[in-house]
Design an enzyme around this catalytic site. Structure first.
Site, PDB file in Angstrom:
ATOM      1  N   PRO A   2      94.300  11.973 108.041  1.00  0.00           N
ATOM      2  CA  PRO A   2      95.255  10.872 107.914  1.00  0.00           C
ATOM      3  C   PRO A   2      94.996   9.731 108.901  1.00  0.00           C
ATOM      4  CG  PRO A   2      96.368  12.985 107.895  1.00  0.00           C
ATOM      5  CD  PRO A   2      94.962  13.257 108.287  1.00  0.00           C
ATOM      6  N   GLU A   3      94.978   8.508 108.399  1.00  0.00           N
ATOM      7  CA  GLU A   3      94.916   7.306 109.229  1.00  0.00           C
ATOM      8  C   GLU A   3      96.109   6.445 108.834  1.00  0.00           C
ATOM      9  OE1 GLU A   3      91.323   5.784 110.426  1.00  0.00           O
ATOM     10  OE2 GLU A   3      90.177   7.597 110.025  1.00  0.00           O
ATOM     11  N   LYS A  51     100.764   6.144 112.887  1.00  0.00           N
ATOM     12  CA  LYS A  51     100.530   7.432 112.239  1.00  0.00           C
ATOM     13  C   LYS A  51     101.788   8.302 112.215  1.00  0.00           C
ATOM     14  CE  LYS A  51      95.632   7.653 113.386  1.00  0.00           C
ATOM     15  NZ  LYS A  51      94.552   8.501 113.867  1.00  0.00           N
ATOM     16  N   ASN A 168      89.618   8.024 113.313  1.00  0.00           N
ATOM     17  CA  ASN A 168      88.182   8.118 113.574  1.00  0.00           C
ATOM     18  C   ASN A 168      87.340   7.443 112.496  1.00  0.00           C
ATOM     19  OD1 ASN A 168      86.512   9.056 115.671  1.00  0.00           O
ATOM     20  ND2 ASN A 168      85.724  10.674 114.347  1.00  0.00           N
ATOM     21  N   ARG A 249      86.578  13.230 120.061  1.00  0.00           N
ATOM     22  CA  ARG A 249      86.236  13.023 118.657  1.00  0.00           C
ATOM     23  C   ARG A 249      84.724  12.872 118.515  1.00  0.00           C
ATOM     24  NH1 ARG A 249      91.080  11.104 116.448  1.00  0.00           N
ATOM     25  NH2 ARG A 249      90.230  11.540 114.400  1.00  0.00           N
TER      26      ARG A 249
END
Length: 271
Positions: A2-3, A51, A168, A249
């Site tokens: 999810p972004e 988010k 990311n 990440r």
């Protein structure tokens, strides 16, 4: 993964499913809310903030907000009455909200909290300008982005206190499109306002659909320039795309198209 645009889409899906309805039952499967009963509450609104998801309700004389965060693996799914819940295993369910017309099921949700709506800022007040919010402020986002000039640009973009909504995928794609190495110090990034403006355009372009694309193509395998394309040829120069851990990440980048400026004090990794 999810972004900001995925969370925005999820909020709109919950809006269509629940808003205007009265809850006939609620079932919270997290310890802190296990005894909470929202039966009879009217769902007033469903909104996203970066988010974060905010479901606003009226329960008696109380205005309440149910907050949730999807992080890497959370999701909300809507079902019709009597429809089989087949999205994910039952042990991942964290909350179930029922109306006469629909059932909303939250899977693997994080940071679930129920607060008075007037206290929403205690949960999301730390966030930077929301890339998809009605109050988007590019000037303030740019100010926050350049506030720590020694920080690596990839880390700065992921910091939701800087600007809210980039994950990311968009981090990697944005830096490729701007021709900036992920390891470039913020102070050496040319035109940070241009970076912020492009981030806004990227998320806005993908708002309203579930397939995310930075290339303009929605075909399978053609939606990204570098993200998820390790060892594949760069779409611009043919150089093999690289992948490397950066902070908590992973980062994908093209070592030819994205070079640290000479004035920077850090060097681009070689592998």
């Amino acid at each position: 993964m999810p972004e900001g645009d995925t969370v925005w889409n999820t909020a709109r899906a919950l809006h269509r499913t629940l808003v205007g309805g009265r809850l006939t039952a609620s079932d919270f499967r997290v310890p802190r809310l296990a005894t909470t009963d929202l039966t009879g509450a009217t769902v007033l609104d469903s909104a996203s903030r970066g988010k974060h998801l905010l479901l606003r309700l009226r329960h008696g004389d109380q205005a309440l907000t149910l907050h949730s965060h999807l992080r890497m693996d959370g999701a909300w799914r809507a079902y019709g009455p009597g429809e089989r819940w087949a999205a994910r295993p039952a042990h991942l369910i964290r909350v179930v909200l029922r109306t006469a017309e629909a059932v909303a099921v939250g899977y693997h949700l994080h940071d679930l909290a129920l607060v008075p709506t007037v206290e929403e800022d205690s949960l999301v007040g730390h966030l930077g300008p929301d890339l998809l919010g009605p109050d988007w402020d590019a000037t303030e986002a740019t100010r926050r982005l350049v506030a720590d000039p020694g920080r690596e640009i990839a880390e700065a973009l992921l910091d939701q206190r800087t600007l809210a909504g980039i994950g990311n995928l968009y981090k990697c794609e944005l830096l490729f499109l701007r021709g900036v190495s992920p390891w470039t110090p913020v102070g050496a990034v040319p035109d940070p306002r241009g970076m912020v403006d492009l981030a806004h355009r990227l998320l806005a372009a993908n708002r309203g659909r579930w397939t995310q694309s930075s290339t303009g193509s929605l075909r399978r395998g053609e939606t990204s320039y570098v993200y998820g394309r390790r060892a594949q040829p760069c779409r611009r120069c043919g150089t093999a795309i690289r992948k490397r851990e950066q902070g908590e990440r992973v980062t994908y980048w093209c070592p030819r198209c994205q070079v640290v400026p000479d004035a920077a004090t850090r060097s681009d990794p070689v592998s």
